[in-house]
Write an enzyme that holds these catalytic residues in place. Structure first.
Site, PDB file in Angstrom:
ATOM      1  N   SER A 106       0.853  -1.193   0.000  1.00 47.80           N
ATOM      2  CA  SER A 106       0.000   0.000   0.000  1.00 47.80           C
ATOM      3  C   SER A 106       0.882   1.234   0.000  1.00 47.80           C
ATOM      4  O   SER A 106       1.981   1.230   0.582  1.00 47.80           O
ATOM      5  CB  SER A 106      -0.904   0.023   1.227  1.00 47.80           C
ATOM      6  OG  SER A 106      -1.575   1.278   1.350  1.00 47.80           O
TER       7      SER A 106
ATOM      8  N   TYR B 269      -1.207  -0.277  10.380  1.00 44.95           N
ATOM      9  CA  TYR B 269      -1.461  -0.727   9.023  1.00 44.95           C
ATOM     10  C   TYR B 269      -0.319  -0.306   8.102  1.00 44.95           C
ATOM     11  O   TYR B 269       0.216  -1.107   7.329  1.00 44.95           O
ATOM     12  CB  TYR B 269      -2.780  -0.154   8.520  1.00 44.95           C
ATOM     13  CG  TYR B 269      -3.087  -0.500   7.075  1.00 44.95           C
ATOM     14  CD1 TYR B 269      -3.628  -1.740   6.740  1.00 44.95           C
ATOM     15  CD2 TYR B 269      -2.829   0.414   6.054  1.00 44.95           C
ATOM     16  CE1 TYR B 269      -3.900  -2.061   5.418  1.00 44.95           C
ATOM     17  CE2 TYR B 269      -3.101   0.095   4.730  1.00 44.95           C
ATOM     18  CZ  TYR B 269      -3.636  -1.137   4.419  1.00 44.95           C
ATOM     19  OH  TYR B 269      -3.906  -1.447   3.105  1.00 44.95           O
TER      20      TYR B 269
END
Length: 275
Positions: free
Chosen positions: A155, A168
């Site tokens: 990501s 995350y």
């Protein structure tokens, strides 16, 4: 442009040549299900891995009918040691599997101080530990035969602590570093490693993380995301960032990083740290 037929091995099966099978994690929906659709239409047999067996079977029924490929379902929760072990065994032992798509992952809503320690631990297990374990399971076999590929879904958050998704983002930074490290180790042995860094993509991850859908910004369509990632795959990019229009920015970032490397060998502290 290099086509996929140039970068994956064709294996002999009876009197015909077949493309390698692909194991995809997080394959019941979103990015994983879209990868399954695209690779099935390219003629690859699949092994689908996720917790939701019913949804995977629904997907498999459709793709078997539409693409004429063989699809196995392997239900597994990758945060459970006994269940990920079954996936690892499949990657080690199934000679048909030549490509791993490490896609399974989750988000975690709220601020770090409000997230439970157990939830943080579970997120790290899914987003980081399982990625390393599954890559570890398949890599020796791919190296031994001199080809294959590992696709790790990271990501852009792994590059941006400013986004405020600390745990995350840390797991996705791990995925990026692992992919780059594996590329250095494995590329000379015939194994291609790609890290795909999506930005916000319209999938179920947001709802599962507890996000308010009405407050979410515009997002990339998952079909566009995977199609772009596969263009990068066909080009054999090491890092594919579908939302980044100016590729020179990544080149500048990587060049700056490389420029620091000689300094890491210094035996004395930098002058600015001298008392």
């Amino acid at each position: 442009m290099t086509t996929i037929t140039n970068i994956v091995t064709f294996q002999k099966k009876g009197n015909r040549m077949t493309k390698p099978a692909i194991l995809i994690t997080g394959a019941s929906s979103g990015i994983g299900a879209t990868y399954a659709d695209r690779f099935a239409r390219r003629g690859h047999d699949l092994v689908l891995v996720a917790r939701d067996a019913a949804r995977m079977e629904t997907l498999a029924v459709r793709l078997r009918a539409e693409a004429g490929v063989s699809i196995d379902i392997l239900p597994a929760d990758l945060t459970r040691t006994d269940e990920i072990a079954a996936v690892e065994s499949r990657l080690r032992d199934d000679e048909r599997i030549g490509i791993l798509v490490n896609n399974a992952g989750a988000g975690l809503g709220g601020r770090f101080v409000d997230q439970s320690t157990d939830a943080i631990g579970q997120l790290i297990t899914l987003n980081a530990t399982s990625v390393a374990r599954l890559a570890s399971a398949i890599a020796p076999r791919l190296v031994a035969r001199g080809d294959g590929a590992i696709i790790n879904i990271g990501s852009v958050v792994g590059l941006a602590p400013e986004f405020g998704m600390s745990v995350y983002g840390a797991t996705k930074a791990f995925v990026l570093f692992l992919s780059q490290g594996l590329a250095h180790e494995l590329s000379q042995r015939g194994v291609y490693v790609q890290a795909v860094l999506p930005a916000a993509t319209r999938t179920e991850l947001w709802e599962r993380a507890g996000a308010d859908e009405t407050s979410l910004p515009p997002m990339m369509d998952v079909n566009d995301l995977v199609d772009a990632a596969l263009v990068g795959f066909d080009k054999r990019e090491g890092i594919t960032i579908p939302p980044l229009h100016d590729s020179s920015l990544w080149s500048a970032f990587d060049t700056a990083r490389m420029a620091m490397l000689p300094g890491f060998g210094a035996t004395q502290p930098a002058e600015r740290y001298t008392p």
